[in-house]
Design a protein around this motif. Structure first.
Motif, PDB file in Angstrom:
ATOM      1  N   ASN A  73       1.278   2.465  29.683  1.00 32.84           N
ATOM      2  CA  ASN A  73       2.152   1.512  27.690  1.00 32.84           C
ATOM      3  C   ASN A  73       3.185   3.148  27.244  1.00 32.84           C
ATOM      4  N   GLY A  74       4.448   3.449  27.953  1.00 30.64           N
ATOM      5  CA  GLY A  74       5.258   4.272  27.293  1.00 30.64           C
ATOM      6  C   GLY A  74       4.233   5.598  27.279  1.00 30.64           C
ATOM      7  N   SER A  75       5.186   6.467  27.741  1.00 37.31           N
ATOM      8  CA  SER A  75       4.299   7.801  28.203  1.00 37.31           C
ATOM      9  C   SER A  75       3.526   8.505  26.892  1.00 37.31           C
ATOM     10  N   ASN A  76       3.760   8.292  25.300  1.00 36.61           N
ATOM     11  CA  ASN A  76       2.512   8.116  24.601  1.00 36.61           C
ATOM     12  C   ASN A  76       1.340   8.120  25.367  1.00 36.61           C
ATOM     13  N   GLU A  77       1.319   6.769  26.162  1.00 36.60           N
ATOM     14  CA  GLU A  77      -0.068   6.133  26.115  1.00 36.60           C
ATOM     15  C   GLU A  77      -0.790   7.092  26.901  1.00 36.60           C
ATOM     16  N   THR A  99       8.701  20.509  16.760  1.00 31.34           N
ATOM     17  CA  THR A  99       8.758  19.965  18.458  1.00 31.34           C
ATOM     18  C   THR A  99       8.408  17.911  18.131  1.00 31.34           C
ATOM     19  N   TYR A 100       8.463  17.771  19.139  1.00 35.84           N
ATOM     20  CA  TYR A 100       7.752  16.278  18.846  1.00 35.84           C
ATOM     21  C   TYR A 100       6.538  15.643  18.513  1.00 35.84           C
ATOM     22  N   ARG A 101       6.359  15.012  17.254  1.00 34.37           N
ATOM     23  CA  ARG A 101       5.485  15.377  16.485  1.00 34.37           C
ATOM     24  C   ARG A 101       3.672  14.383  17.035  1.00 34.37           C
ATOM     25  N   VAL A 144       4.947  20.916  26.320  1.00 31.46           N
ATOM     26  CA  VAL A 144       6.362  22.156  26.491  1.00 31.46           C
ATOM     27  C   VAL A 144       7.112  19.857  26.802  1.00 31.46           C
ATOM     28  N   CYS A 145       7.960  20.370  25.607  1.00 36.67           N
ATOM     29  CA  CYS A 145       9.064  19.318  25.712  1.00 36.67           C
ATOM     30  C   CYS A 145      10.306  19.617  25.592  1.00 36.67           C
ATOM     31  N   SER A 146      10.661  18.781  26.941  1.00 41.20           N
ATOM     32  CA  SER A 146      12.087  19.991  27.312  1.00 41.20           C
ATOM     33  C   SER A 146      13.257  18.556  28.089  1.00 41.20           C
ATOM     34  N   ASN A 148      13.767  19.692  24.035  1.00 37.49           N
ATOM     35  CA  ASN A 148      12.726  19.230  22.802  1.00 37.49           C
ATOM     36  C   ASN A 148      14.085  17.507  21.758  1.00 37.49           C
ATOM     37  N   ASN A 149      12.742  17.269  21.509  1.00 35.19           N
ATOM     38  CA  ASN A 149      12.918  16.091  20.602  1.00 35.19           C
ATOM     39  C   ASN A 149      12.840  16.938  19.331  1.00 35.19           C
ATOM     40  N   PRO A 150      13.026  17.605  17.776  1.00 32.65           N
ATOM     41  CA  PRO A 150      13.924  16.596  17.466  1.00 32.65           C
ATOM     42  C   PRO A 150      15.524  17.864  17.549  1.00 32.65           C
ATOM     43  N   VAL A 176       4.805  18.875  31.150  1.00 34.37           N
ATOM     44  CA  VAL A 176       6.118  18.838  30.320  1.00 34.37           C
ATOM     45  C   VAL A 176       6.467  17.225  30.393  1.00 34.37           C
ATOM     46  N   ASP A 177       7.103  17.586  28.860  1.00 33.82           N
ATOM     47  CA  ASP A 177       7.618  15.999  28.172  1.00 33.82           C
ATOM     48  C   ASP A 177       8.729  15.411  28.568  1.00 33.82           C
ATOM     49  N   GLU A 178       9.637  15.238  29.724  1.00 36.92           N
ATOM     50  CA  GLU A 178      10.625  15.001  30.232  1.00 36.92           C
ATOM     51  C   GLU A 178      11.439  13.483  29.863  1.00 36.92           C
ATOM     52  N   ALA A 179      11.538  13.016  28.431  1.00 40.58           N
ATOM     53  CA  ALA A 179      11.077  12.077  27.878  1.00 40.58           C
ATOM     54  C   ALA A 179      13.331  11.700  27.898  1.00 40.58           C
ATOM     55  N   TYR A 180      13.563  12.831  27.798  1.00 47.04           N
ATOM     56  CA  TYR A 180      15.350  12.477  27.842  1.00 47.04           C
ATOM     57  C   TYR A 180      15.761  13.573  29.527  1.00 47.04           C
ATOM     58  N   GLY A 181      15.190  13.353  30.590  1.00 42.99           N
ATOM     59  CA  GLY A 181      15.177  14.743  31.212  1.00 42.99           C
ATOM     60  C   GLY A 181      16.524  14.302  32.489  1.00 42.99           C
ATOM     61  N   ARG A 202       7.728  10.828  32.464  1.00 45.80           N
ATOM     62  CA  ARG A 202       9.162  10.597  32.132  1.00 45.80           C
ATOM     63  C   ARG A 202       8.534   9.092  31.382  1.00 45.80           C
ATOM     64  N   THR A 203       9.788   8.605  30.753  1.00 47.49           N
ATOM     65  CA  THR A 203       9.476   7.058  29.993  1.00 47.49           C
ATOM     66  C   THR A 203      10.545   6.324  30.472  1.00 47.49           C
ATOM     67  N   TYR A 204      10.667   5.210  30.798  1.00 42.13           N
ATOM     68  CA  TYR A 204      11.867   4.377  30.335  1.00 42.13           C
ATOM     69  C   TYR A 204      12.361   3.499  28.887  1.00 42.13           C
ATOM     70  N   SER A 205      11.632   4.140  28.301  1.00 44.15           N
ATOM     71  CA  SER A 205      12.484   4.197  26.792  1.00 44.15           C
ATOM     72  C   SER A 205      14.040   4.355  26.348  1.00 44.15           C
ATOM     73  N   LYS A 206      13.961   5.713  27.571  1.00 45.97           N
ATOM     74  CA  LYS A 206      15.549   6.477  26.526  1.00 45.97           C
ATOM     75  C   LYS A 206      16.746   6.124  27.303  1.00 45.97           C
ATOM     76  N   THR A 207      16.993   6.631  28.825  1.00 46.86           N
ATOM     77  CA  THR A 207      17.910   6.304  29.971  1.00 46.86           C
ATOM     78  C   THR A 207      17.706   5.768  31.046  1.00 46.86           C
ATOM     79  N   ALA A 213       9.969  -2.427  26.310  1.00 47.96           N
ATOM     80  CA  ALA A 213       9.529  -2.241  27.463  1.00 47.96           C
ATOM     81  C   ALA A 213       7.700  -1.689  27.356  1.00 47.96           C
ATOM     82  N   ARG A 214       7.323  -0.547  26.842  1.00 46.28           N
ATOM     83  CA  ARG A 214       6.820  -0.015  27.037  1.00 46.28           C
ATOM     84  C   ARG A 214       5.790   0.563  28.341  1.00 46.28           C
ATOM     85  N   LEU A 215       7.069   1.581  29.352  1.00 49.33           N
ATOM     86  CA  LEU A 215       6.046   1.677  30.892  1.00 49.33           C
ATOM     87  C   LEU A 215       6.280   3.978  30.087  1.00 49.33           C
ATOM     88  N   GLY A 216       5.988   4.550  30.611  1.00 48.10           N
ATOM     89  CA  GLY A 216       6.652   5.734  31.323  1.00 48.10           C
ATOM     90  C   GLY A 216       5.304   6.125  32.403  1.00 48.10           C
TER      91      GLY A 216
HETATM   92  C1  PLP Z   1      10.790   9.269  22.616  1.00 50.14           C
HETATM   93  C2  PLP Z   1      10.355  10.141  22.757  1.00 50.14           C
HETATM   94  C3  PLP Z   1       9.021   9.433  23.655  1.00 50.14           C
HETATM   95  C4  PLP Z   1       9.166   8.244  24.659  1.00 50.14           C
HETATM   96  O1  PLP Z   1       7.776   7.592  24.172  1.00 50.14           O
HETATM   97  P1  PLP Z   1       7.388   6.181  25.120  1.00 50.14           P
HETATM   98  O2  PLP Z   1       5.758   6.469  24.741  1.00 50.14           O
HETATM   99  O3  PLP Z   1       7.627   6.293  26.412  1.00 50.14           O
HETATM  100  O4  PLP Z   1       8.197   5.190  24.246  1.00 50.14           O
HETATM  101  C5  PLP Z   1       8.232  10.118  24.754  1.00 50.14           C
HETATM  102  N1  PLP Z   1       8.400  11.557  24.539  1.00 50.14           N
HETATM  103  C6  PLP Z   1       9.610  12.344  23.168  1.00 50.14           C
HETATM  104  C7  PLP Z   1       9.601  13.529  23.556  1.00 50.14           C
HETATM  105  C8  PLP Z   1      10.212  10.625  22.833  1.00 50.14           C
HETATM  106  O5  PLP Z   1      10.927  12.039  22.347  1.00 50.14           O
END
Ligand code: PLP
Length: 349
Positions: A73-77, A99-101, A144-146, A148-150, A176-181, A202-207, A213-216
């Motif tokens: 349920n999201g890449s966070n899960e 990086t992403y907190r 590794v967030c790449s 990187n957010n923010p 490697v967190d590629e939320a923005y891959g 990867r996540t469905y939340s951005k691209t 939906a909450r899916l990663g």
């Molecule tokens: C937005 C974001 C996510 C997305 O998390 P979800 O749980 O998939 O919505 C993950 N990693 C980073 C760095 C983000 O900015």
């Protein structure tokens, strides 16, 4: 120890450019097909525990086997499951700040210690310093967030490769967190193989424009996916989410076009910001980090809210003093932001 929650303020304004969502919804045809498929769900039955259709579709999308894909349920899960599996008391996760907190936050929630390595002055990872820290600190997991957010900065392939080598020698897992891959010019997916301890989330939340939906998911070696499946709660991924995830992939072409439009808007935003009195960082994501030179960031943020534009105030983050982050919106939203920012800077706050 008291933990502070994760908060991204949801202020009610007309232009919301603070959480890196897509300004456009996914295609109408996709939404219609999801509605039809949801109408046929067996509501009295548990969903497919192995999410087999979804994992098969993602595997085909990435040219790997379903056994290399873990969904949540999201890449966070996904990250939480990784840290529940490999972290915990007595173990540490390494992050490269700023990086992403949520990375450090999720680590702490799972009882995992956090080791912080500072980024260089240009906010990239120093590969030698990273390798040295991995060798000395022996983290269980390296995050590794790449891009990187923010900051929006994507690490160079050689940097991520060096981190993976050092981690491999130290017995650490690299994620490697590629939320923005898909916004970036290269992907660490090419470093994933059947054996080495390297995975990409990867996540469905951005691209994919599906934050609702909450899916990663994670792409990684089979042994890793098997362990994660043992730790995550059974039936954690509901039937509706699984359906949406499968059908979305049929609309990859539209996703690529949407990402292309956002990249073009990002470049327009960067060019416009370049003519204002702000410092800028190069972005390979759908947001831009900038620092007003003369007006305090908090005053700029407030001035924008007063004009109906909400962005992210990152000025209080260690290493990001005085900065703000704006999400790339629709052309109209970006215009509203640029007009408001120009006014605020001219007015001095
Ligand atoms: C937005 C974001 C996510 C997305 O998390 P979800 O749980 O998939 O919505 C993950 N990693 C980073 C760095 C983000 O900015």
């Amino acid at each position: 120890m008291a933990l502070e929650g994760y908060h991204s303020p949801q202020v009610d304004v007309a232009v919301r450019l603070n959480t890196n969502e897509s300004p456009e919804p996914p295609p109408e045809a996709f939404r219609r097909r999801v509605a039809e498929a949801v109408a046929a769900v067996d509501w009295h039955r548990y969903p497919d525990r192995g999410a087999r259709a979804l994992r098969a579709a993602l595997a085909a999308h990435h040219g790997v086997a379903p056994a290399n894909v873990f969904c949540a349920n999201g890449s966070n899960e996904v990250l939480q499951t990784v840290l529940l599996t490999y972290g915990g008391p007595g173990r540490v996760a390494m992050v490269f700040e700023p990086t992403y907190r949520l990375h450090a936050h999720i680590a702490r929630i799972t009882g995992t210690g956090v080791v912080t390595v500072d980024r260089t002055r240009d906010l990239t990872i120093d590969p030698a310093a990273a390798a040295d820290a991995i060798t000395r600190r022996r983290p269980a997991v390296v995050l590794v967030c790449s891009p990187n957010n923010p900051t929006g900065i994507a690490e160079a392939p050689g940097v991520v490769t060096r981190v993976c080598e050092a981690a491999g020698e130290a017995g650490a897992l690299v994620v490697v967190d590629e939320a923005y891959g898909q916004f970036a010019r290269w992907s660490a997916l090419r470093l994933v193989d059947g054996e080495r301890p390297v995975a990409v989330t990867r996540t469905y939340s951005k691209t994919w424009a599906m934050a609702a939906a909450r899916l990663g998911y994670l792409v990684g070696p089979t042994w890793l996916v098997e362990r994660l499946e043992q730790v995550v709660l059974p039936y954690h991924l509901d039937a509706v989410t699984q359906i949406a995830g499968v059908l979305a992939l049929d609309h990859e072409a539209e996703m690529r076009e949407r990402v292309g439009r956002l990249v073009a808007e990002r470049e327009r935003l960067v060019a416009a910001l370049g003519s204002l009195d702000v410092d800028l960082w190069p972005s390979e994501a759908n947001f831009v980090l900038f620092r007003p030179r003369r007006v305090p960031a908090a005053d700029v943020w407030r001035g924008l809210v007063d004009r109906g534009v909400l962005i992210r105030d990152t000025s209080g983050w260690p290493g990001l003093e005085g900065t703000l982050r704006v999400t790339v919106g629709s052309p109209g939203e970006n215009d509203r932001f640029l007009e408001a920012l120009t006014e605020v800077i001219a007015a001095g706050g």
